[in-house]
Design a protein around this motif. Structure first.
Motif, mmCIF file in Angstrom:
data_model
loop_
_atom_site.group_PDB
_atom_site.id
_atom_site.type_symbol
_atom_site.label_atom_id
_atom_site.label_comp_id
_atom_site.label_asym_id
_atom_site.label_seq_id
_atom_site.Cartn_x
_atom_site.Cartn_y
_atom_site.Cartn_z
ATOM 1 N N ALA A 1 52.091 39.209 29.089
ATOM 2 C CA ALA A 1 51.407 39.885 30.190
ATOM 3 C C ALA A 1 51.279 41.384 29.933
ATOM 4 O O ALA A 1 52.152 41.995 29.317
ATOM 5 C CB ALA A 1 52.165 39.630 31.480
ATOM 6 N N ASN A 2 50.191 41.963 30.387
ATOM 7 C CA ASN A 2 50.033 43.416 30.306
ATOM 8 C C ASN A 2 49.480 43.951 31.628
ATOM 9 O O ASN A 2 48.646 44.846 31.656
ATOM 10 C CB ASN A 2 49.120 43.803 29.128
ATOM 11 N N CYS A 3 50.012 43.379 32.720
ATOM 12 C CA CYS A 3 49.505 43.750 34.039
ATOM 13 C C CYS A 3 49.921 45.168 34.422
ATOM 14 O O CYS A 3 49.210 45.837 35.182
ATOM 15 C CB CYS A 3 49.967 42.741 35.081
ATOM 16 N N GLY A 4 51.035 45.638 33.879
ATOM 17 C CA GLY A 4 51.507 46.977 34.217
ATOM 18 C C GLY A 4 50.517 48.043 33.786
ATOM 19 O O GLY A 4 50.191 48.972 34.533
ATOM 20 N N MET A 5 49.994 47.881 32.596
ATOM 21 C CA MET A 5 49.044 48.823 32.025
ATOM 22 C C MET A 5 47.776 48.912 32.887
ATOM 23 O O MET A 5 47.151 49.967 32.977
ATOM 24 C CB MET A 5 48.720 48.319 30.612
ATOM 25 N N LEU A 6 47.433 47.816 33.552
ATOM 26 C CA LEU A 6 46.219 47.790 34.366
ATOM 27 C C LEU A 6 46.533 47.890 35.851
ATOM 28 O O LEU A 6 45.655 47.771 36.692
ATOM 29 C CB LEU A 6 45.431 46.515 34.058
ATOM 30 N N ARG A 7 47.814 48.079 36.149
ATOM 31 C CA ARG A 7 48.319 48.227 37.523
ATOM 32 C C ARG A 7 47.972 47.024 38.394
ATOM 33 O O ARG A 7 47.710 47.171 39.587
ATOM 34 C CB ARG A 7 47.755 49.499 38.155
ATOM 35 N N ASN A 8 47.940 45.861 37.781
ATOM 36 C CA ASN A 8 47.638 44.661 38.547
ATOM 37 C C ASN A 8 48.900 43.896 38.948
ATOM 38 O O ASN A 8 48.813 42.766 39.402
ATOM 39 C CB ASN A 8 46.689 43.747 37.764
ATOM 40 N N HIS A 9 50.056 44.518 38.779
ATOM 41 C CA HIS A 9 51.289 43.856 39.214
ATOM 42 C C HIS A 9 51.499 44.046 40.721
ATOM 43 O O HIS A 9 52.366 43.433 41.316
ATOM 44 C CB HIS A 9 52.489 44.393 38.438
ATOM 45 N N LEU A 10 50.673 44.908 41.301
ATOM 46 C CA LEU A 10 50.758 45.153 42.748
ATOM 47 C C LEU A 10 49.497 44.632 43.430
ATOM 48 O O LEU A 10 48.419 44.633 42.821
ATOM 49 C CB LEU A 10 50.888 46.663 43.014
ATOM 50 N N PRO A 11 49.617 44.181 44.687
ATOM 51 C CA PRO A 11 48.437 43.660 45.382
ATOM 52 C C PRO A 11 47.435 44.785 45.671
ATOM 53 O O PRO A 11 47.823 45.878 46.084
ATOM 54 C CB PRO A 11 49.012 43.078 46.677
ATOM 55 N N LYS A 12 46.169 44.491 45.387
ATOM 56 C CA LYS A 12 45.123 45.473 45.692
ATOM 57 C C LYS A 12 43.986 44.785 46.424
ATOM 58 O O LYS A 12 42.823 44.941 46.094
ATOM 59 C CB LYS A 12 44.620 46.119 44.390
ATOM 60 N N GLY A 13 44.352 43.960 47.409
ATOM 61 C CA GLY A 13 43.337 43.261 48.209
ATOM 62 C C GLY A 13 42.802 42.027 47.515
ATOM 63 O O GLY A 13 43.356 41.581 46.514
ATOM 64 N N GLY A 14 41.725 41.498 48.082
ATOM 65 C CA GLY A 14 41.108 40.315 47.489
ATOM 66 C C GLY A 14 41.701 39.011 47.983
ATOM 67 O O GLY A 14 41.434 37.958 47.421
ATOM 68 N N TYR A 15 42.525 39.063 49.030
ATOM 69 C CA TYR A 15 43.149 37.846 49.562
ATOM 70 C C TYR A 15 42.944 37.789 51.074
ATOM 71 O O TYR A 15 42.609 38.789 51.703
ATOM 72 C CB TYR A 15 44.654 37.856 49.260
#
Lengths: 278, 248, 344
Positions: free
Chosen positions: C139-153
């Motif tokens: 996983a490389n979600c940290g680099m793209l800051r996708n480890h935190l919720p940013k809507g879309g649900y």
């Protein structure tokens, strides 16, 4: 799973009737197509349509008639694969599906009031013919018009009758060249690019539009730049596989650009920056 | 226009592909409603003297007699369909091409080997022009129907030229390599809907290789899984040996 | 909008409630530590502690095979445009996959809009689930800051000590909370637990590659002619695994599927891949990305460079699926590292 009927999906076709088929060469046929209720296609020169035959598929084909003719439009189709072979078997009166027109065509607005240099190689004459006839129909809106045409040989030259007419008109400078000359050929022999140095033009007042096989462009552009035509005054029509026509399917993508929506006609200033575009 | 005359023939094969056709079930009835079946040894005893609109030929060519028979069928057919691995790529019959023909003859027929002259195994297109290919051992029923429709419509059928992996991913199977088993999916052309892997088996490459496999890349993959490249090459030879010398 | 909480012991009841309303899809375990989204009727069938599924939830938004038109050529080129939909609840979607769906939303709502996607999207209820730690090293979600919720649900669940904190983002989510009767108001103690979770995550999730988000597109600009692409091209098998499992790859082919009578049929779209050799081929067989390295470079640029120009966002979610699935072990993080190293 529920199936819902929808409209305006972008994939629906209009039922075009083939009004007339003209055999141009062994490989190319010209189709004149009429839409239901005599609806006008309302295209710009240089745009394309997706032609569809259910059971066979779809293919992008550039429109080769001028929008000034409103009752019907024409498509020049070379037999080059599964779809176009099926298209070549149709007869007048048969139907084809039509989606479009799509894309950004030739720069008609900037051309107005300027001198125009039109360059077509091979099948590139088909899309460019839409612009040439548009200019002829609005002749007073354009300055000097030069048309340069290149073909493999005289047999493969398309729209012979019309070429003779363009040649005859005194308000068009028409010049063509073949790569291989038959014994009875009296015109120029050699590559299309060889015609460019001979054109008399005012480089700052001229806009050049080229349409042809991808390999042609680099040489054509070199010659145009040598003539002093600014990069921003050169337009090229790029060929890619426009599958959906809606900027989604990815087949025609060049870097961040979708050829089907953002093109197929591009300014050279942009093309130059994009590696692999030509 | 009458219904097209369709015939089925077999050369050297197990006739399993004919069985696939005979087992189409309900679809077979639909097919029979569209065509005039004039010859099909596995399901009927009649034969036909006239011209075939579509001839389906199963099996590979392994001797002069079958070569002659194939040529005759070709001459009498408007459209010729090679179906099943034996017909399209030589199939398992091709394995003998890696041995001396005399050895093959004596292994099978003992001291009577001379009585049964054989040639190297060839796929149909190595001898006659083939209009349609239905790959697979056995053929996949859905693809058979697809090709039949193309043939009836007079349209070319394009065999997918990408790897079985594509369909295998569509079906969301766990990769065989992750299970620690070798699978020929990555270099085998798709079109079978990853039939074997869906059912827990590996891909044996029965449809033949994609047209431009990345050989060095594939060898590197095998090394990374600690697998011997020769082992895979041998596995590939189970179906594809007949394509070795002639597939230019 | 607002927040609520649900006790852990009530989660099973919630899933049963959701399944009584409409089809529920959630992560279910397969062999070899892998997972897929599939229909479930109870919590027990799901594995909420899961690594990214083989295919991302995009398969519900744009299915592998999808009907665009139904046609009949018995009397000319007659057709009807159709969309096949069903009401669906997607349960337990991680933040990386929510980000993927957001990318697809942007593409398909960009004009000309894609009605098939838009209609199907409106039939899907999205229930997200927060990750407290990395799923694995791909996983490389940290680099793209996708480890935190940013809507879309519609609803978003964060697992805490003995309950889930639930963020309610839409009216659809709000009415689910109300109708189920299983949720409680948020209490201060739980809010504090969520803060602690997020603080802990800040320490766990770091950019996996030493590059700042805003510098990523430039890296790809500057390495267009890098030898790194040549090396990837030598390894790549062009199997298309990376694009099929990618939550933001949306290229497709359009095909006709006639019925046996050859008169009726369907025009469908099928997932396609820019990694396939004939993807950019035109009539006459000229291909504009004939070489594997060129296709590989195109794919990376379609994640990190081109969409930045067009959609102002990076189309990599950090889910790690492409690296996880690649037969040739082409690794996304390694590739970016190699590009940075070569650029110097």
């Amino acid at each position: 799973m529920e199936t819902i009927a929808i409209t305006h999906s972008g994939y629906e076709i209009k039922r075009g009737r083939i009004a007339e088929i003209t055999e141009l060469t062994e490989q190319e046929k010209l189709y004149r197509i009429v839409l239901p209720n005599d609806e006008t296609l309302d295209h710009d020169p240089g745009q394309f349509v997706e032609v569809s035959l259910f059971g066979v598929g779809e293919a992008p084909i550039s429109i080769c008639s001028s929008p000034t003719r409103r009752d019907s439009f024409e498509l020049c189709v070379r037999k080059a694969g599964r779809f176009t072979e099926a298209l070549h078997q149709l007869k007048a009166g048969d139907e084809v599906g039509i989606r479009g027109p799509f894309g950004v065509g030739f720069p008609v607005v900037p051309l107005e009031g300027n001198d125009v240099l039109l360059i077509a190689g091979g099948l590139g004459i088909a899309p460019l013919r839409s612009l040439i006839n548009f200019i002829i129909d609005n002749r007073r809106d354009f300055g000097k018009v030069d048309i340069l045409l290149g073909a493999r040989d005289s047999e493969s030259m398309l729209f012979g009758g019309e070429l003779a007419y363009w040649d005859k008109r005194i308000d068009l400078n028409f010049c063509c060249s073949v790569d291989q000359a038959a014994p009875d050929w009296q015109g120029n022999v050699g590559l299309l690019t060889g015609l460019i140095p001979g054109v008399t033009l005012d480089p700052l007042k001229t806009i050049a539009v080229a349409c042809g096989p991808p390999v042609m462009y680099r040489y054509v552009v070199d010659e145009l730049l040598k003539k002093g035509i600014p990069e921003t005054h050169i337009y090229l029509s790029l060929e890619r596989h426009m599958k959906c026509g809606l900027g989604k399917c990815g087949h025609c993508q060049i870097h961040d650009v979708y050829c089907c929506q953002d093109g197929p006609v591009f300014n050279y200033r942009w093309v130059k920056k994009i590696k692999g575009a030509i | 226009m009458g219904r097209p005359k369709v015939a089925f023939f077999d050369l050297s094969c197990c006739e399993g592909c004919q069985l696939q056709v005979a087992n189409l079930g309900e679809a077979l009835l639909d097919v029979l409603g569209l065509v005039d079946l004039v010859e099909f040894r596995e399901v009927m005893s009649e034969s036909w003297e006239g011209r075939y609109d579509v001839a389906f030929v199963e099996g590979s060519v392994v001797n002069e007699e079958s070569e002659q028979r194939l040529c005759e069928i070709r001459q009498r057919s408007n459209v010729l369909v090679a179906y099943g691995s034996c017909a399209t790529i030589g199939g398992v019959n091709g394995m003998k091409n890696r041995k001396l023909l005399s050895d093959v003859q004596s292994t099978v027929y003992g001291d009577k080997g001379d009585w049964f002259p054989v040639t190297k195994t060839r796929a149909l297109h190595q001898i006659v022009e083939v209009d349609y290919f239905i790959h697979g051992c056995p053929i996949h029923p859905d693809e058979f129907i697809k090709v039949l429709k193309s043939a009836l419509a007079g349209l070319p059928y394009l065999v997918p030229d990408y790897a079985v992996c594509v369909e295998c991913k569509f079906n969301e199977n766990v990769c065989m390599y992750d299970k620690g088993v070798t699978c020929l999916g990555p270099v085998t052309r798709a079109g079978c809907n990853s039939w074997c892997v869906n059912n827990g088996n590996v891909c044996y490459g029965c449809r033949g290789m994609v047209s431009n496999p990345n050989q060095t890349g594939a060898e590197e993959v095998l090394r990374s899984y600690d697998l011997d490249a020769n082992l895979i090459a041998n596995k590939m030879m189970m179906y594809n040996a007949a394509m070795e010398q002639c597939d230019e | 909008m607002t927040q609520a909480l649900i006790r852990k012991e009530k989660l099973a009841e919630l899933v049963t409630f959701l399944a009584s309303r409409q089809k529920v899809v959630g992560p279910v375990p397969l062999s070899n530590g892998q997972f897929k989204f599939a229909e479930v009727s109870s919590l027990a069938e799901m594995a909420l502690d899961y690594i990214p599924t083989i295919l991302p939830p995009k398969k519900y938004f744009m299915p592998q095979h999808e009907t665009l038109l139904k046609y009949d050529v018995a009397k000319g080129q007659q057709m009807e445009a159709v969309v096949e939909v069903e009401e669906l609840t997607l349960f337990g979607v991680h933040t990386c996959d929510l980000a993927g769906i957001q990318c697809l939303n942007v593409v398909f709502s960009d004009r000309p809009k894609d009605l098939h996607y838009m209609i199907r999207k409106n039939h899907i209820t999205l229930i997200g689930l927060e990750c407290s730690d990395y799923c694995d090293s791909y996983a490389n979600c940290g680099m793209l800051r996708n480890h935190l919720p940013k809507g879309g649900y519609d609803l978003f669940f964060s697992e805490l000590e003995d309950c889930y904190m639930v963020d309610i983002s839409t009216h659809k989510g709000e009415s689910l909370v109300e109708e189920s009767g299983l949720f409680e108001p948020v209490v201060f103690e739980v809010e504090k637990q969520l803060q602690t979770l997020r603080k802990a995550k800040k320490k766990i999730f770091k950019s996996e590659v030493p590059i700042r988000y805003q510098d990523i597109p430039r890296l790809f600009d500057e390495t267009f002619d890098s030898d790194v692409w040549k090396r990837l091209g030598e390894k790549c098998l062009s199997c298309g695994n990376c694009t099929n499992v990618c939550p933001t790859c949306y290229c497709f082919d359009i095909l006709d599927e006639p019925e046996l009578d050859l008169s009726k049929g369907r025009r469908i779209r099928v997932w396609d891949s820019c990694q396939h050799e004939n993807f950019a081929k035109i009539a006459g067989n000229e291909s504009f990305r004939e070489e594997r390295f060129d296709r590989k470079r195109h794919r990376f640029n379609r994640k990190f460079r081109y969409p930045m120009l067009r959609y102002k966002r990076i189309f990599c979610t950090g889910c790690g699926r492409c690296s996880r699935t690649c037969m040739a072990k082409i690794d996304l993080k390694e590739t970016i590292n190699a590009l940075m190293e070569e650029r110097g």
